[in-house]
Structure formats: structure tokens, C-alpha cells
Design an enzyme around this catalytic site. Structure first.
Site, PDB file in Angstrom:
ATOM      1  N   HIS A 118       7.209 -31.159   9.655  1.00 20.58           N
ATOM      2  CA  HIS A 118       6.542 -29.760   9.107  1.00 20.58           C
ATOM      3  C   HIS A 118       5.602 -29.811   8.114  1.00 20.58           C
ATOM      4  O   HIS A 118       4.609 -29.038   7.954  1.00 20.58           O
ATOM      5  CB  HIS A 118       7.762 -28.965   8.668  1.00 20.58           C
ATOM      6  CG  HIS A 118       8.773 -28.656   9.759  1.00 20.58           C
ATOM      7  ND1 HIS A 118       8.596 -28.384  11.132  1.00 20.58           N
ATOM      8  CD2 HIS A 118      10.065 -28.826   9.808  1.00 20.58           C
ATOM      9  CE1 HIS A 118       9.470 -28.051  11.671  1.00 20.58           C
ATOM     10  NE2 HIS A 118      10.575 -28.450  10.954  1.00 20.58           N
ATOM     11  N   ASP A 147       0.921  -1.217  -0.015  1.00 23.05           N
ATOM     12  CA  ASP A 147       0.077   0.013  -0.204  1.00 23.05           C
ATOM     13  C   ASP A 147       1.077   1.275   0.119  1.00 23.05           C
ATOM     14  O   ASP A 147       2.147   1.032  -0.059  1.00 23.05           O
ATOM     15  CB  ASP A 147      -1.009  -0.311   1.012  1.00 23.05           C
ATOM     16  CG  ASP A 147      -0.438   0.350   2.568  1.00 23.05           C
ATOM     17  OD1 ASP A 147       0.867   0.332   2.572  1.00 23.05           O
ATOM     18  OD2 ASP A 147      -1.194   0.255   3.612  1.00 23.05           O
ATOM     19  N   HIS A 150      10.463 -24.153   8.420  1.00 23.55           N
ATOM     20  CA  HIS A 150       9.264 -24.918   8.986  1.00 23.55           C
ATOM     21  C   HIS A 150       7.945 -24.722   8.413  1.00 23.55           C
ATOM     22  O   HIS A 150       7.103 -25.690   8.290  1.00 23.55           O
ATOM     23  CB  HIS A 150       9.399 -24.372  10.527  1.00 23.55           C
ATOM     24  CG  HIS A 150      10.416 -24.565  11.431  1.00 23.55           C
ATOM     25  ND1 HIS A 150      10.328 -24.624  12.597  1.00 23.55           N
ATOM     26  CD2 HIS A 150      11.813 -24.898  10.932  1.00 23.55           C
ATOM     27  CE1 HIS A 150      11.700 -25.083  13.155  1.00 23.55           C
ATOM     28  NE2 HIS A 150      12.389 -25.056  12.039  1.00 23.55           N
ATOM     29  N   CYS A 208       3.375  -3.198   4.264  1.00 25.80           N
ATOM     30  CA  CYS A 208       2.213  -2.071   4.454  1.00 25.80           C
ATOM     31  C   CYS A 208       2.957  -1.155   5.542  1.00 25.80           C
ATOM     32  O   CYS A 208       4.293  -1.506   5.662  1.00 25.80           O
ATOM     33  CB  CYS A 208       0.895  -2.365   4.759  1.00 25.80           C
ATOM     34  SG  CYS A 208       0.579  -3.315   6.166  1.00 25.80           S
ATOM     35  N   THR A 211       2.704  -1.441   8.899  1.00 26.20           N
ATOM     36  CA  THR A 211       3.243  -2.472   9.894  1.00 26.20           C
ATOM     37  C   THR A 211       3.378  -3.791   9.188  1.00 26.20           C
ATOM     38  O   THR A 211       4.086  -4.427  10.150  1.00 26.20           O
ATOM     39  CB  THR A 211       2.071  -2.515  10.864  1.00 26.20           C
ATOM     40  OG1 THR A 211       0.938  -3.026  10.325  1.00 26.20           O
ATOM     41  CG2 THR A 211       1.986  -1.090  11.685  1.00 26.20           C
TER      42      THR A 211
HETATM   43  C1  RB5 Z   1      -2.001   2.671   6.369  1.00 22.40           C
HETATM   44  O1  RB5 Z   1      -1.968   3.921   7.045  1.00 22.40           O
HETATM   45  C2  RB5 Z   1      -1.528   1.790   7.573  1.00 22.40           C
HETATM   46  O2  RB5 Z   1      -3.134   1.318   8.356  1.00 22.40           O
HETATM   47  C3  RB5 Z   1      -1.352   0.419   6.861  1.00 22.40           C
HETATM   48  O3  RB5 Z   1      -0.264   0.400   6.106  1.00 22.40           O
HETATM   49  C4  RB5 Z   1      -0.869  -0.740   7.508  1.00 22.40           C
HETATM   50  O4  RB5 Z   1       0.078  -0.529   8.534  1.00 22.40           O
HETATM   51  C5  RB5 Z   1      -1.987  -1.551   8.018  1.00 22.40           C
HETATM   52  O5  RB5 Z   1      -1.722  -2.798   8.703  1.00 22.40           O
END
Ligand code: RB5
Length: 141
Positions: A133, A7, A97, A64, A66
Site C-alpha cells: 500500500h 458548503d 489501504h 457538500c 453529494t
Molecule cells: C450545491 O448545491 C451542490 O452542488 C454541492 O453541495 C455539491 O453537491 C457539489 O458537488
């Protein structure tokens, strides 16, 4: 063939990963997004996940902010084992694994130096092919 997706939060790190893949002469296909303009990570998680289950690509990398949302979304697709890794030990272990087929990264969590080492480990570690596994993966399926 490596499938890439992100994203807006992961767009910049994805560009660095593209440079790394090009230097390594590894083939990839970028499923978007194409800028830092706000967009929805489930869209790109689905595109990359489908590229893998269809056999078009062998492994994927999703990014993304996180790494959490995009990995949750990818794991909704049957046959996908997306692993969120922010250290090289986990990247190695999830290949050996879990035979993870997608690496998820959080661009707001790790710097690009560490992210590239994680990518390198993920792409160069094979599944252990151990019956223990394999049996656990069958249970997931
Ligand atoms: C976008 O702002 C953020 O929410 C997305 O990149 C991600 O971290 C979601 O899990």
C-alpha cells in the site's frame, strides 16, 4: 486535530458531526462555512486541505450536497487523499489501504446516523502500514 469544512449543503450535517466530536472529546477546527447560505465548496475544500498539508491538522472531514465536488477540489491539493465514502466498509478500507487523510460525505446522500458511523470508522481506523500500500501511495504522489 480534525479539520472540518462544508458548503451550505453540508452545513447541517457538519453541526451534527461537531456534536459527535465534542461528545467523544476529539479536538477539531471548523474552517466554515458558517450557515446554510449558498457558498462555494472549493473554498472550504482548499482551507481544509491546506490545514492538513501544513501539519496544522491530522485529518479532515469535508461535506457538500453529494460529497463529489468537495472531494474533487480537495484532491487537487498535493498530498491530499480525499475519499468519498457512503458506507463503513469503504471508510475502513480507505484508511487501511489508501491512508486517506480526508473523508468526504454527501449530506444529501446519507442520513446522519450512517454518516456518524462512517466518521467513527474513518477516525478510528489506522493505515495498515503494508509495503504494497505504501508503494501505491508513493506512485500517486
Ligand atoms: C450545491 O448545491 C451542490 O452542488 C454541492 O453541495 C455539491 O453537491 C457539489 O458537488
Amino acid at each position: 486535530m480534525i479539520a472540518l469544512g462544508s458548503d451550505h449543503g453540508g452545513y447541517r450535517l457538519k453541526q451534527e458531526i461537531i456534536q459527535y466530536l465534542e461528545k467523544q472529546k476529539l479536538e477539531y477546527k471548523d474552517y466554515g462555512c458558517d450557515s446554510e447560505e449558498s457558498c462555494d465548496y472549493p473554498v472550504y475544500a482548499k482551507k481544509v486541505a491546506e490545514a492538513i498539508v501544513s501539519g496544522e491538522c491530522d485529518r479532515g472531514i469535508l461535506i457538500c450536497g453529494t460529497g463529489i465536488g468537495i472531494s474533487i477540489a480537495a484532491n487537487k491539493v498535493k498530498g491530499i487523499r480525499a475519499a468519498l465514502c457512503h458506507d463503513t466498509f469503504s471508510a475502513q478500507a480507505t484508511r487501511e489501504h489508501n491512508d486517506a487523510n480526508i473523508l468526504a460525505l454527501g449530506a444529501r446522500v446519507v442520513g446522519s446516523g450512517l454518516a456518524l458511523k462512517i466518521v467513527d470508522t474513518f477516525l478510528h481506523t489506522e493505515f495498515s502500514d503494508d509495503e504494497r500500500h505504501k508503494n501505491r501511495i508513493r506512485q500517486i504522489e
